[in-house]
Structure formats: structure tokens, C-alpha cells
Write a protein that holds these residues in place. Sequence first.
Motif, PDB file in Angstrom:
ATOM      1  N   ARG A   1       0.817  -1.216   0.000  1.00  0.00           N
ATOM      2  CA  ARG A   1       0.000   0.000   0.000  1.00  0.00           C
ATOM      3  C   ARG A   1       0.850   1.266   0.000  1.00  0.00           C
ATOM      4  O   ARG A   1       0.585   2.226   0.731  1.00  0.00           O
ATOM      5  N   ALA A   2       1.874   1.281  -0.810  1.00  0.00           N
ATOM      6  CA  ALA A   2       2.700   2.479  -0.938  1.00  0.00           C
ATOM      7  C   ALA A   2       1.837   3.637  -1.424  1.00  0.00           C
ATOM      8  O   ALA A   2       1.011   3.484  -2.334  1.00  0.00           O
ATOM      9  N   ARG A   3       2.024   4.812  -0.822  1.00  0.00           N
ATOM     10  CA  ARG A   3       1.207   5.966  -1.199  1.00  0.00           C
ATOM     11  C   ARG A   3       1.757   6.607  -2.465  1.00  0.00           C
ATOM     12  O   ARG A   3       2.930   6.982  -2.539  1.00  0.00           O
ATOM     13  N   VAL A   4       0.888   6.745  -3.467  1.00  0.00           N
ATOM     14  CA  VAL A   4       1.239   7.400  -4.725  1.00  0.00           C
ATOM     15  C   VAL A   4       0.345   8.623  -4.891  1.00  0.00           C
ATOM     16  O   VAL A   4      -0.883   8.512  -4.897  1.00  0.00           O
ATOM     17  N   VAL A   5       0.950   9.798  -4.991  1.00  0.00           N
ATOM     18  CA  VAL A   5       0.202  11.039  -5.166  1.00  0.00           C
ATOM     19  C   VAL A   5       0.008  11.302  -6.662  1.00  0.00           C
ATOM     20  O   VAL A   5       0.981  11.340  -7.426  1.00  0.00           O
ATOM     21  N   VAL A   6      -1.226  11.454  -7.076  1.00  0.00           N
ATOM     22  CA  VAL A   6      -1.563  11.748  -8.468  1.00  0.00           C
ATOM     23  C   VAL A   6      -1.947  13.223  -8.558  1.00  0.00           C
ATOM     24  O   VAL A   6      -2.997  13.624  -8.043  1.00  0.00           O
ATOM     25  N   VAL A   7      -1.100  14.032  -9.170  1.00  0.00           N
ATOM     26  CA  VAL A   7      -1.362  15.465  -9.298  1.00  0.00           C
ATOM     27  C   VAL A   7      -1.852  15.713 -10.718  1.00  0.00           C
ATOM     28  O   VAL A   7      -1.062  15.806 -11.665  1.00  0.00           O
ATOM     29  N   GLU A   8      -3.164  15.806 -10.882  1.00  0.00           N
ATOM     30  CA  GLU A   8      -3.803  15.873 -12.202  1.00  0.00           C
ATOM     31  C   GLU A   8      -5.101  16.656 -12.077  1.00  0.00           C
ATOM     32  O   GLU A   8      -5.956  16.317 -11.256  1.00  0.00           O
ATOM     33  N   ASP A   9      -5.248  17.724 -12.878  1.00  0.00           N
ATOM     34  CA  ASP A   9      -6.447  18.556 -12.757  1.00  0.00           C
ATOM     35  C   ASP A   9      -7.659  17.978 -13.471  1.00  0.00           C
ATOM     36  O   ASP A   9      -8.790  18.395 -13.207  1.00  0.00           O
ATOM     37  N   ASP A  10      -7.463  17.014 -14.374  1.00  0.00           N
ATOM     38  CA  ASP A  10      -8.576  16.337 -15.021  1.00  0.00           C
ATOM     39  C   ASP A  10      -9.072  15.252 -14.062  1.00  0.00           C
ATOM     40  O   ASP A  10      -8.480  14.173 -13.965  1.00  0.00           O
ATOM     41  N   ARG A  11     -10.170  15.539 -13.365  1.00  0.00           N
ATOM     42  CA  ARG A  11     -10.604  14.637 -12.296  1.00  0.00           C
ATOM     43  C   ARG A  11     -10.982  13.253 -12.821  1.00  0.00           C
ATOM     44  O   ARG A  11     -10.695  12.239 -12.178  1.00  0.00           O
ATOM     45  N   SER A  12     -11.633  13.197 -13.983  1.00  0.00           N
ATOM     46  CA  SER A  12     -12.023  11.891 -14.510  1.00  0.00           C
ATOM     47  C   SER A  12     -10.797  11.035 -14.805  1.00  0.00           C
ATOM     48  O   SER A  12     -10.775   9.835 -14.513  1.00  0.00           O
ATOM     49  N   LEU A  13      -9.753  11.643 -15.364  1.00  0.00           N
ATOM     50  CA  LEU A  13      -8.519  10.910 -15.640  1.00  0.00           C
ATOM     51  C   LEU A  13      -7.836  10.503 -14.334  1.00  0.00           C
ATOM     52  O   LEU A  13      -7.360   9.373 -14.196  1.00  0.00           O
ATOM     53  N   ALA A  14      -7.814  11.433 -13.377  1.00  0.00           N
ATOM     54  CA  ALA A  14      -7.187  11.140 -12.080  1.00  0.00           C
ATOM     55  C   ALA A  14      -7.873   9.963 -11.396  1.00  0.00           C
ATOM     56  O   ALA A  14      -7.219   9.105 -10.798  1.00  0.00           O
ATOM     57  N   LEU A  15      -9.210   9.901 -11.497  1.00  0.00           N
ATOM     58  CA  LEU A  15      -9.954   8.812 -10.864  1.00  0.00           C
ATOM     59  C   LEU A  15      -9.663   7.471 -11.528  1.00  0.00           C
ATOM     60  O   LEU A  15      -9.571   6.441 -10.854  1.00  0.00           O
ATOM     61  N   VAL A  16      -9.517   7.488 -12.857  1.00  0.00           N
ATOM     62  CA  VAL A  16      -9.178   6.251 -13.566  1.00  0.00           C
ATOM     63  C   VAL A  16      -7.797   5.762 -13.128  1.00  0.00           C
ATOM     64  O   VAL A  16      -7.602   4.574 -12.831  1.00  0.00           O
ATOM     65  N   VAL A  17      -6.824   6.698 -13.085  1.00  0.00           N
ATOM     66  CA  VAL A  17      -5.469   6.337 -12.656  1.00  0.00           C
ATOM     67  C   VAL A  17      -5.485   5.809 -11.228  1.00  0.00           C
ATOM     68  O   VAL A  17      -4.853   4.794 -10.908  1.00  0.00           O
TER      69      VAL A  17
END
Length: 231
Positions: free
Chosen positions: A6-22
Motif C-alpha cells: 500500500r505504498a502511497r502514490v500522489v496523483v497530481v492531475e487537474d482532469d478529475r475523470s482521468l485522475a480517478l481512472v489512474v
Amino acid sequence: MESFRRARVVVVEDDRSLALVVARYLGHGGFEPCIRQDGESGLAQSLDAATELVVLDLSLPRLDGTVVLSRLRAVSGVPVIVLSSRSDDATRVRMLLAGADDFVPKPFSPRELLARVQAVLRRTGQQRSAPEPVTLACRDVEVEVHSRRVRRGGEPVELTPLEFDFLELLVRHPDRTFTRPELGMRVWGDRFCQVATIRALVHRLREKLAPSPSAQPLIATVRGVGYRLEC
């Protein structure tokens, strides 16, 4: 599937739909995703001690991704994978020179991004048990394998995880010439790694490890073949 505890990965992305998929793919891969949609909050979260990798878009509100990467690299060696719709070689090389560990052009496959996250974390050694302490040396450069620290002339040198992995490979085999496909496979896990990517990494290391601009480079270019470490 291998475990990344469960390593924490920060996703910095302003496109919320893309961020949610990632984030969904990261979650299925055993990671703990954390979404931030602007540069300022993304930088703050990336600097948190619990963060083990950052997926960073370049086009962000409040603080551009290039600025986030620059400020992050000034104080942290946390691995960073850059995302960008600008997929030209110039942008790729500029980001690698700025300290990115990988570059993924948009559009991309979330499955491929997950594989790249796993590969970068595998390279950094953050998911492995610590090996026995080992110190390798070449000229006035010392590489501490266990602590992943580098010194030149007794002074610490800050390297990104990718830079350290590349240097460690060379210093373990001084005076051996590595071909570019071999370097791509052993460092990036991709024998077809672009020449510009390898060249950018070598350029960064030469700058950081040279005692002076006029000094003979530690990493020598073997024309038409690849690179070797000259001790």
C-alpha cells in the motif's frame, strides 16, 4: 501480483475523470492513491514523508507542473513520473534533466502507467529489504549502496532515484562498456529506451559528479555503442 504494501502514490492531475481512472488502477495494483488537482496542494502532498511516488501532470492550475518538479527536486528525492500532452523530445529531455524519473505522454494506457509506477519503485529499492551495507568508489566518488547516498570528494551529492540506479550499475562494473539497449533494459526495464532519455540522464550525472567543468568526465561516451565509467 506483487505486493507494494500500500505504498502511497500522489496523483497530481487537474482532469478529475482521468485522475480517478489512474487512482482506480493504482488501487487495484496494491497502492494507496492520493489525488490532488492543483500544483500547490500537489507539491505540499508530495513533500509529505508518507509519499513514496508522485505522478505529476505538467499543465496544472495555481502552480505549473514544471515548477512543482523544480521545487520538489530542490528538497526531495521522491520518485516522480511526469505526464504531459506535450510528447516532443525537447519536453521529454527537459523534464528528465529537471529530475523526473520517467515521462509518460498523453494519451496513455492506465495499465502501462501502473507498470511504470511498479518499475520505478522497484528500481528505487523502497519496496525491498535493505541489503548489507556496501560502499563502491571510483576516483573521488563514493556510492553507498545501502543508504543510497553519494559523495564526491567527501561532500554529499543529491541524486534522483533513477540517477542513483544508473550510477550504481556503472560503478559496479568500472571500465565496462554498456550498450544503450542494455542500459535501457537494466535501468528502465525497456531495451528500446530512447537515446535522448539516456543522454539526458548521463548529462545530469556528469554535471553533478564533475569536480570542475574542465575535468575529465567520469562517464565516458563510447561513440556508436554506449557508455562506460572510467575510474
